[in-house]
Structures are given as structure tokens and as C-alpha cells.
Design a protein around this motif. Structure first.
Motif, PDB file in Angstrom:
ATOM      1  N   PRO A 138       0.784  -1.236   0.000  1.00 43.29           N
ATOM      2  CA  PRO A 138       0.000   0.000   0.000  1.00 43.29           C
ATOM      3  C   PRO A 138       0.819   1.292   0.000  1.00 43.29           C
ATOM      4  O   PRO A 138       0.277   2.358  -0.273  1.00 43.29           O
ATOM      5  N   LEU A 139       2.112   1.196   0.293  1.00 47.95           N
ATOM      6  CA  LEU A 139       2.957   2.396   0.333  1.00 47.95           C
ATOM      7  C   LEU A 139       3.811   2.479  -0.918  1.00 47.95           C
ATOM      8  O   LEU A 139       4.169   1.451  -1.505  1.00 47.95           O
ATOM      9  N   LEU A 140       4.163   3.693  -1.300  1.00 46.98           N
ATOM     10  CA  LEU A 140       5.078   3.872  -2.418  1.00 46.98           C
ATOM     11  C   LEU A 140       6.421   3.259  -2.040  1.00 46.98           C
ATOM     12  O   LEU A 140       6.861   3.370  -0.893  1.00 46.98           O
ATOM     13  N   TYR A 141       7.058   2.626  -2.988  1.00 47.14           N
ATOM     14  CA  TYR A 141       8.338   1.982  -2.721  1.00 47.14           C
ATOM     15  C   TYR A 141       9.291   2.248  -3.878  1.00 47.14           C
ATOM     16  O   TYR A 141       8.920   2.869  -4.862  1.00 47.14           O
ATOM     17  N   SER A 142      10.513   1.810  -3.737  1.00 46.52           N
ATOM     18  CA  SER A 142      11.553   1.988  -4.740  1.00 46.52           C
ATOM     19  C   SER A 142      11.787   3.485  -4.963  1.00 46.52           C
ATOM     20  O   SER A 142      11.744   4.272  -4.014  1.00 46.52           O
ATOM     21  N   LEU A 143      12.041   3.889  -6.183  1.00 50.19           N
ATOM     22  CA  LEU A 143      12.306   5.295  -6.485  1.00 50.19           C
ATOM     23  C   LEU A 143      11.142   6.175  -6.053  1.00 50.19           C
ATOM     24  O   LEU A 143      11.340   7.276  -5.523  1.00 50.19           O
ATOM     25  N   TRP A 144       9.926   5.702  -6.245  1.00 54.64           N
ATOM     26  CA  TRP A 144       8.738   6.497  -5.930  1.00 54.64           C
ATOM     27  C   TRP A 144       8.648   6.744  -4.434  1.00 54.64           C
ATOM     28  O   TRP A 144       8.344   7.846  -3.995  1.00 54.64           O
ATOM     29  N   GLY A 145       8.935   5.729  -3.633  1.00 51.82           N
ATOM     30  CA  GLY A 145       8.950   5.893  -2.192  1.00 51.82           C
ATOM     31  C   GLY A 145      10.085   6.791  -1.729  1.00 51.82           C
ATOM     32  O   GLY A 145       9.936   7.575  -0.791  1.00 51.82           O
ATOM     33  N   PHE A 146      11.239   6.666  -2.395  1.00 52.12           N
ATOM     34  CA  PHE A 146      12.372   7.529  -2.052  1.00 52.12           C
ATOM     35  C   PHE A 146      12.012   8.991  -2.285  1.00 52.12           C
ATOM     36  O   PHE A 146      12.297   9.855  -1.436  1.00 52.12           O
ATOM     37  N   ARG A 147      11.382   9.277  -3.422  1.00 47.46           N
ATOM     38  CA  ARG A 147      11.000  10.661  -3.714  1.00 47.46           C
ATOM     39  C   ARG A 147      10.063  11.213  -2.634  1.00 47.46           C
ATOM     40  O   ARG A 147      10.217  12.354  -2.197  1.00 47.46           O
ATOM     41  N   TYR A 148       9.079  10.387  -2.243  1.00 47.26           N
ATOM     42  CA  TYR A 148       8.130  10.810  -1.221  1.00 47.26           C
ATOM     43  C   TYR A 148       8.851  11.019   0.108  1.00 47.26           C
ATOM     44  O   TYR A 148       8.644  12.018   0.799  1.00 47.26           O
ATOM     45  N   SER A 149       9.724  10.094   0.475  1.00 51.17           N
ATOM     46  CA  SER A 149      10.482  10.222   1.723  1.00 51.17           C
ATOM     47  C   SER A 149      11.327  11.483   1.728  1.00 51.17           C
ATOM     48  O   SER A 149      11.456  12.157   2.753  1.00 51.17           O
ATOM     49  N   GLU A 150      11.901  11.793   0.579  1.00 43.90           N
ATOM     50  CA  GLU A 150      12.713  13.005   0.484  1.00 43.90           C
ATOM     51  C   GLU A 150      11.885  14.238   0.807  1.00 43.90           C
ATOM     52  O   GLU A 150      12.333  15.135   1.528  1.00 43.90           O
ATOM     53  N   LEU A 151      10.650  14.290   0.312  1.00 43.18           N
ATOM     54  CA  LEU A 151       9.774  15.412   0.634  1.00 43.18           C
ATOM     55  C   LEU A 151       9.439  15.420   2.118  1.00 43.18           C
ATOM     56  O   LEU A 151       9.506  16.463   2.773  1.00 43.18           O
ATOM     57  N   LEU A 152       9.088  14.257   2.657  1.00 44.03           N
ATOM     58  CA  LEU A 152       8.688  14.184   4.058  1.00 44.03           C
ATOM     59  C   LEU A 152       9.824  14.569   4.996  1.00 44.03           C
ATOM     60  O   LEU A 152       9.590  15.167   6.051  1.00 44.03           O
ATOM     61  N   LEU A 153      11.047  14.254   4.629  1.00 47.97           N
ATOM     62  CA  LEU A 153      12.204  14.586   5.467  1.00 47.97           C
ATOM     63  C   LEU A 153      12.713  16.012   5.244  1.00 47.97           C
ATOM     64  O   LEU A 153      13.444  16.545   6.080  1.00 47.97           O
ATOM     65  N   ALA A 154      12.319  16.626   4.149  1.00 49.55           N
ATOM     66  CA  ALA A 154      12.841  17.949   3.801  1.00 49.55           C
ATOM     67  C   ALA A 154      12.487  19.008   4.835  1.00 49.55           C
ATOM     68  O   ALA A 154      13.304  19.880   5.138  1.00 49.55           O
ATOM     69  N   GLU A 155      11.277  18.943   5.392  1.00 50.60           N
ATOM     70  CA  GLU A 155      10.881  19.950   6.371  1.00 50.60           C
ATOM     71  C   GLU A 155      11.774  19.889   7.612  1.00 50.60           C
ATOM     72  O   GLU A 155      12.253  20.914   8.094  1.00 50.60           O
ATOM     73  N   ALA A 156      12.044  18.682   8.099  1.00 48.07           N
ATOM     74  CA  ALA A 156      12.927  18.537   9.264  1.00 48.07           C
ATOM     75  C   ALA A 156      14.346  18.979   8.911  1.00 48.07           C
ATOM     76  O   ALA A 156      15.028  19.616   9.724  1.00 48.07           O
ATOM     77  N   GLU A 157      14.769  18.661   7.706  1.00 46.07           N
ATOM     78  CA  GLU A 157      16.111  19.068   7.272  1.00 46.07           C
ATOM     79  C   GLU A 157      16.227  20.596   7.191  1.00 46.07           C
ATOM     80  O   GLU A 157      17.211  21.170   7.650  1.00 46.07           O
ATOM     81  N   ARG A 158      15.195  21.244   6.631  1.00 46.66           N
ATOM     82  CA  ARG A 158      15.217  22.710   6.560  1.00 46.66           C
ATOM     83  C   ARG A 158      15.255  23.314   7.962  1.00 46.66           C
ATOM     84  O   ARG A 158      15.973  24.270   8.216  1.00 46.66           O
ATOM     85  N   ALA A 159      14.485  22.728   8.883  1.00 46.60           N
ATOM     86  CA  ALA A 159      14.464  23.234  10.258  1.00 46.60           C
ATOM     87  C   ALA A 159      15.827  23.046  10.916  1.00 46.60           C
ATOM     88  O   ALA A 159      16.303  23.931  11.626  1.00 46.60           O
ATOM     89  N   ALA A 162      18.176  25.627   9.505  1.00 45.44           N
ATOM     90  CA  ALA A 162      17.834  26.953  10.020  1.00 45.44           C
ATOM     91  C   ALA A 162      18.322  27.097  11.453  1.00 45.44           C
ATOM     92  O   ALA A 162      18.815  28.151  11.847  1.00 45.44           O
ATOM     93  N   GLY A 163      18.223  26.026  12.236  1.00 40.99           N
ATOM     94  CA  GLY A 163      18.695  26.059  13.620  1.00 40.99           C
ATOM     95  C   GLY A 163      20.186  26.259  13.703  1.00 40.99           C
ATOM     96  O   GLY A 163      20.674  27.049  14.508  1.00 40.99           O
ATOM     97  N   SER A 164      20.941  25.577  12.851  1.00 39.38           N
ATOM     98  CA  SER A 164      22.397  25.725  12.900  1.00 39.38           C
ATOM     99  C   SER A 164      22.820  27.101  12.413  1.00 39.38           C
ATOM    100  O   SER A 164      23.823  27.626  12.862  1.00 39.38           O
ATOM    101  N   ALA A 165      22.041  27.701  11.560  1.00 42.91           N
ATOM    102  CA  ALA A 165      22.382  29.030  11.057  1.00 42.91           C
ATOM    103  C   ALA A 165      22.188  30.084  12.136  1.00 42.91           C
ATOM    104  O   ALA A 165      22.879  31.095  12.160  1.00 42.91           O
ATOM    105  N   THR A 166      21.257  29.840  13.047  1.00 41.07           N
ATOM    106  CA  THR A 166      21.004  30.811  14.103  1.00 41.07           C
ATOM    107  C   THR A 166      21.784  30.499  15.365  1.00 41.07           C
ATOM    108  O   THR A 166      21.692  31.213  16.348  1.00 41.07           O
TER     109      THR A 166
END
Length: 175
Positions: A138-159, A162-166
Motif C-alpha cells: 500500500p505504500l510507495l516503494y523503490s524510487l517512488w517511495g524515495f522521492r516521497y520520503s525526500e519530501l517528508l524529510l525535507a521539512e525537518a532538514e530545513r528546520a 535553520a537552527g544551525s544558522a542561528t
């Protein structure tokens, strides 16, 4: 030896389907060799030929490849437009696997464009289609799942960035 003009014009005695296939094969291999700018022309010509032949499945595949190439070249708006075409032609082909896959290509292009909410909705739609098509996966897998995971992790990565910059959390980091 199949080209009368390198990467652009093929020998006229080849069928239209053979010319389309050969253009895309050449473009795909040029891309793999890192010759991205050279790959653009034959890939674009090949995809237009597939559309002219009403070969919806290959048109969808070729547009998805073109979208990925455009992303690699930094042409993000073109990548989004080409991914939209990939989704349109995949829908015409009625191939559920490609319909799911190319929605992730489009979602990834939106993600790279900074349209995170649009990307999130596109990935969610693809995952819903995936669950309907393959209930055992039922979940995206392979390249498609990786792309989705990249989006889901991007917000935490941006945060985190941003924390290290401040200076937040810098006490825990060795100098």
C-alpha cells in the motif's frame, strides 16, 4: 551510423516507430554519460514523435525521462510541465503502474520547485492509487517511495539547517 545529423536527424529508411525509439535510446544513453545538454534535443524530438503516433505509454515514459533530465539541467519549470504531460499520457494509456509512477515524477518536480503542499498532495494521490492497485504494497516503494520520503524529510532538514544558522544547538557540536 543511424543518424544523418548527429543526435537530431535519423536515416530516412527507418520506420517512424524505430526512429522514435532510437532517438530516445540515444538521449537516454547521452544522459547516462553525463552529456545532458546533448540529450535534450533527441529526447524532445522522440517524445514529440511518440505523441504524433498516439503511442501514449511511450509518450508518458519519454516525458517522464525528459522531466528528470530538465531537473538535472536546473530547468525546473520545464520539468514540471513535462511531468504534467507524462501524467496526462499515462492516464490515456490506462497503465496503472505508470499512472502511479509519473505522479511521483510530477510531485518531485513540484517539490524541487518549492511547491511543497502541491507535492504532498500529488504524492498522497499516487500512494492512494498504489494501495488500490497493489493492496499488498500500500505504500510507495523503490524510487517512488524515495522521492516521497525526500519530501517528508525535507521539512525537518530545513528546520535543522535553520537552527544551525542561528546558532541553536551549536553547543553540542565540537568546535
Amino acid at each position: 551510423c543511424f543518424f544523418t545529423e548527429l543526435w537530431q536527424r535519423l536515416a530516412p529508411d527507418l520506420s517512424a516507430a524505430a526512429q522514435t525509439w532510437l532517438l530516445n535510446e540515444a538521449a537516454f544513453r547521452l544522459r547516462a554519460l553525463g552529456r545532458l545538454a546533448e540529450a535534450l534535443e533527441p529526447m524532445r524530438t522522440g517524445v514529440e514523435s511518440a505523441v504524433a503516433q498516439a503511442d501514449w505509454q511511450n509518450a508518458a515514459i519519454y516525458y517522464s525521462n525528459l522531466s528528470e533530465l530538465q531537473l538535472s539541467l536546473g530547468h525546473i519549470a520545464s520539468a514540471v510541465a513535462d511531468a504534467e504531460c507524462a501524467v496526462d499520457y499515462a492516464d490515456r494509456s490506462d497503465d496503472t503502474s505508470w499512472r502511479v509512477a509519473f505522479r511521483t515524477t510530477l510531485a518531485d518536480a513540484h517539490h524541487q520547485q518549492g511547491e511543497w503542499e502541491v507535492a504532498r498532495r500529488s504524492f498522497a494521490k499516487a500512494e492512494t492509487m498504489q494501495a488500490e492497485h497493489q493492496p499488498e504494497y500500500p505504500l510507495l516503494y523503490s524510487l517512488w517511495g524515495f522521492r516521497y520520503s525526500e519530501l517528508l524529510l525535507a521539512e525537518a532538514e530545513r528546520a535543522a539547517w535553520a537552527g544551525s544558522a542561528t546558532g541553536d544547538g551549536s553547543k553540542a557540536c565540537p568546535q
